[in-house]
Design an enzyme around this catalytic site. Sequence first.
Site, PDB file in Angstrom:
ATOM      1  N   PHE A 126       0.865  -1.185   0.000  1.00  0.00           N
ATOM      2  CA  PHE A 126       0.000   0.000   0.000  1.00  0.00           C
ATOM      3  C   PHE A 126       0.894   1.224   0.000  1.00  0.00           C
ATOM      4  O   PHE A 126       1.758   1.376   0.865  1.00  0.00           O
ATOM      5  CB  PHE A 126      -0.916   0.033   1.226  1.00  0.00           C
ATOM      6  CG  PHE A 126      -1.857   1.204   1.209  1.00  0.00           C
ATOM      7  CD1 PHE A 126      -3.043   1.149   0.495  1.00  0.00           C
ATOM      8  CD2 PHE A 126      -1.539   2.380   1.879  1.00  0.00           C
ATOM      9  CE1 PHE A 126      -3.909   2.236   0.453  1.00  0.00           C
ATOM     10  CE2 PHE A 126      -2.395   3.472   1.842  1.00  0.00           C
ATOM     11  CZ  PHE A 126      -3.585   3.400   1.130  1.00  0.00           C
ATOM     12  N   ASP A 146       9.381   2.668   1.186  1.00  0.00           N
ATOM     13  CA  ASP A 146       8.209   3.375   1.686  1.00  0.00           C
ATOM     14  C   ASP A 146       8.177   3.179   3.194  1.00  0.00           C
ATOM     15  O   ASP A 146       7.777   2.137   3.692  1.00  0.00           O
ATOM     16  CB  ASP A 146       6.947   2.817   1.029  1.00  0.00           C
ATOM     17  CG  ASP A 146       5.666   3.474   1.536  1.00  0.00           C
ATOM     18  OD1 ASP A 146       5.697   4.125   2.603  1.00  0.00           O
ATOM     19  OD2 ASP A 146       4.621   3.311   0.884  1.00  0.00           O
ATOM     20  N   LYS A 169       2.991  10.085   8.302  1.00  0.00           N
ATOM     21  CA  LYS A 169       2.346   9.581   9.514  1.00  0.00           C
ATOM     22  C   LYS A 169       2.960  10.144  10.798  1.00  0.00           C
ATOM     23  O   LYS A 169       2.716  11.275  11.159  1.00  0.00           O
ATOM     24  CB  LYS A 169       2.319   8.053   9.487  1.00  0.00           C
ATOM     25  CG  LYS A 169       1.321   7.509   8.456  1.00  0.00           C
ATOM     26  CD  LYS A 169       1.042   6.055   8.636  1.00  0.00           C
ATOM     27  CE  LYS A 169       0.045   5.521   7.616  1.00  0.00           C
ATOM     28  NZ  LYS A 169      -1.327   5.983   7.815  1.00  0.00           N
TER      29      LYS A 169
END
Length: 401
Positions: free
Chosen positions: A140, A225, A254
């Site tokens: 993702f 990532d 995040k």
Amino acid sequence: MTDTAELLHKANDLNSPNYAPAPIIFERGQGVRLFDSEGKEYLDFVAGIAVCALGHAHPTLSDALRDQVGRLLHVSNLYYTAEQIALMEALVEKSFADRVFFCNSGAEANEAAIKLARRYQKVVAGRADKTGIVTMTHSFHGRTLAAITATGQPKYHEGFEPLVPGFSYVPFNDLDALRQAVDRNTAAVMVEPVQGEGGVRPADAAYLKGVREICDKHGALLIFDEVQTGVGRTGSLFAYQHYGVTPDIMSLAKGLGGGVPLGATLASAKAWAGWTRGSHASTFGGNPLATRAGHTVLEVIARDNLLENARARGERLQAGLRRLAEHFDVITDVRGLGLMVGAECKGNAASAIASAAQDEGLLINTAGGNTLRFVPPLIITDADVDEALERLERAIEKVVS
């Protein structure tokens, strides 16, 4: 007093239909706890989906943001601010990177990483045809068009075709499949050191070392990532440090802003060589408020030894989940790194357990369809872990009884 029913009715009429929030309205938080409009208290092991690294209303972060709001919020990237420079310096100092690009989210950080890799191959390597990006199944990488194309889950692609050309997918942790997929036309390989939405699945150390070797052999750049794994989540400041494998490009978001939207793309001088003035930009990226938040988060992580805390509390959490797995055969596997932990469940039990846990005052969510995901703030204590396990046990008992 908040009229919860009236607000929920308004929200259901006004909110865009892509969301299905729980019928809860949160009003305040303190540490690892949230309090809703009815006064109910919850242990927050979602942390805004691994965002609230310092928990809620952390005094140091709150003081820094109050001060910054009173001085300067935004000037754009036409100018510098001291806050932006301080965070750039800290990130470069603490990582492999030589330069930093700021944006507002993980998807944007990954978009920049993809553009950086392709631009490098065209401008520096002189290979305009070297455009392929290889990513992993069950990965993702975000919700923008290139990011969902990079995401190796077809459910995220449906209805948005045609997707961005040049992407291909291979199974995670499978070096043989990657060797078959990477060739002279591959611009980059993009991988999460721990797959988050794919079910909290850590990469094998030998696998990431092999990925690095394959990229080097074919002149492809390696993108990590670390949107979810970065900023202390795995017990190292960045997950690549845990594995001892250095990427060319790394995306962050995040936890970096501690709750303030902030993303960053970090890269080596080699990777940056393809970008020139005007190659890419972000109006809001690196604004003083967000970068002050990011710098404060890094300072608190170092000051309060939160990397060690993440490792120790993560081990305690995994041990407790394994004890529950011995007692309830609904849990089939426990895995993770630091405070990024997953408990895989049989069938569709994960969703039912997460719902029952919410009733017990424990916030967790699911990932990969059948895995309970635990990504609490990095400040949690042993007592918080034990209390969460007690609430989870009651929730499981309700589901399996």
